[in-house]
Design a protein around this motif. Structure first.
Motif, PDB file in Angstrom:
ATOM      1  N   TYR A 136       2.295  10.202  -4.004  1.00  0.00           N
ATOM      2  CA  TYR A 136       1.547  11.240  -3.298  1.00  0.00           C
ATOM      3  C   TYR A 136       2.454  12.003  -2.347  1.00  0.00           C
ATOM      4  O   TYR A 136       2.265  13.188  -2.120  1.00  0.00           O
ATOM      5  CB  TYR A 136       0.395  10.607  -2.531  1.00  0.00           C
ATOM      6  CG  TYR A 136      -0.387  11.592  -1.713  1.00  0.00           C
ATOM      7  CD1 TYR A 136      -1.299  12.449  -2.318  1.00  0.00           C
ATOM      8  CD2 TYR A 136      -0.206  11.681  -0.339  1.00  0.00           C
ATOM      9  CE1 TYR A 136      -1.999  13.377  -1.570  1.00  0.00           C
ATOM     10  CE2 TYR A 136      -0.924  12.599   0.417  1.00  0.00           C
ATOM     11  CZ  TYR A 136      -1.821  13.437  -0.214  1.00  0.00           C
ATOM     12  OH  TYR A 136      -2.520  14.357   0.530  1.00  0.00           O
ATOM     13  N   TRP A 137       3.449  11.335  -1.793  1.00  0.00           N
ATOM     14  CA  TRP A 137       4.306  11.936  -0.790  1.00  0.00           C
ATOM     15  C   TRP A 137       5.539  12.631  -1.361  1.00  0.00           C
ATOM     16  O   TRP A 137       6.327  13.183  -0.615  1.00  0.00           O
ATOM     17  CB  TRP A 137       4.741  10.889   0.232  1.00  0.00           C
ATOM     18  CG  TRP A 137       3.555  10.406   0.998  1.00  0.00           C
ATOM     19  CD1 TRP A 137       2.884   9.236   0.809  1.00  0.00           C
ATOM     20  CD2 TRP A 137       2.853  11.107   2.010  1.00  0.00           C
ATOM     21  NE1 TRP A 137       1.813   9.160   1.667  1.00  0.00           N
ATOM     22  CE2 TRP A 137       1.771  10.296   2.419  1.00  0.00           C
ATOM     23  CE3 TRP A 137       3.040  12.339   2.638  1.00  0.00           C
ATOM     24  CZ2 TRP A 137       0.897  10.690   3.423  1.00  0.00           C
ATOM     25  CZ3 TRP A 137       2.150  12.715   3.630  1.00  0.00           C
ATOM     26  CH2 TRP A 137       1.095  11.893   4.015  1.00  0.00           C
TER      27      TRP A 137
ATOM     28  N   LEU B 267       0.834  -1.199   0.000  1.00  0.00           N
ATOM     29  CA  LEU B 267       0.000   0.000   0.000  1.00  0.00           C
ATOM     30  C   LEU B 267       0.872   1.253   0.000  1.00  0.00           C
ATOM     31  O   LEU B 267       0.606   2.199  -0.746  1.00  0.00           O
ATOM     32  CB  LEU B 267      -0.943  -0.008   1.201  1.00  0.00           C
ATOM     33  CG  LEU B 267      -1.858   1.204   1.352  1.00  0.00           C
ATOM     34  CD1 LEU B 267      -2.704   1.426   0.107  1.00  0.00           C
ATOM     35  CD2 LEU B 267      -2.729   1.030   2.584  1.00  0.00           C
ATOM     36  N   GLY B 268       1.920   1.249   0.811  1.00  0.00           N
ATOM     37  CA  GLY B 268       2.850   2.381   0.812  1.00  0.00           C
ATOM     38  C   GLY B 268       3.483   2.606  -0.547  1.00  0.00           C
ATOM     39  O   GLY B 268       3.623   3.749  -1.007  1.00  0.00           O
TER      40      GLY B 268
END
Length: 153
Positions: A149-150, A142-143
């Motif tokens: 996004y990060w 998931l990360g």
């Protein structure tokens, strides 16, 4: 893939892989829950989680309660992780693999571990450590899916 809701309005299926596996997880949870009810009714122990003075592997109500609680401690988070992964573009094949493995591990933990005499059979450790590995993998996947996004410009 679409499904029809309400008055037949087509709606895209958002997380069919996670939804597919929610069914057997729910069925197994009901099995665990009904085993507790069986022990409560057959021993007339309607409140609490122990038939005897001590809570031990010899107490079927206590062991059944622990099996259900261990399941309910892990599965909601796993389904949330897979749902979020699937909604963020996960390969559904990986979701199926992860949840099939997790179901087998949770059954192993309870049926081949806790429910065996002494509650220390190999299925317990296999189920525990396997569940930890699946959860870590799901979290990492998931990360990875949301890593962009990060990234700051």
């Amino acid at each position: 893939m679409t499904t029809k809701i309400g008055l037949g309005i087509p709606m895209p299926m958002l997380a069919p892989a996670t939804a597919t596996w929610a069914v057997p997880f729910a069925a197994y949870y009901l099995f665990l829950q009904n085993r507790i009810v069986y022990h409560r009714l057959s021993n007339r122990k309607y409140l609490g989680d122990s038939l005897g003075e001590d809570r031990s592997a010899k107490d079927p109500l206590y062991v059944s309660t622990r099996a259900q609680l261990n399941f309910s401690e892990n599965i909601p988070l796993a389904l949330i992780l897979t749902l979020l992964a699937e909604l963020n573009g996960a390969d559904r094949k990986y979701i199926h693999y992860a949840l099939a493995t997790l179901l087998a591990l949770r059954v192993s933990h309870s049926e081949l571990g806790l429910m065996r005499p002494g509650s220390q059979a190999p299925g317990r450790a296999i189920g525990y450590y396997g569940t930890e590995a699946v959860m870590l993998t799901l979290g990492g996947y998931l990360g990875y899916l949301v890593k962009d996004y990060w990234q700051f410009a």
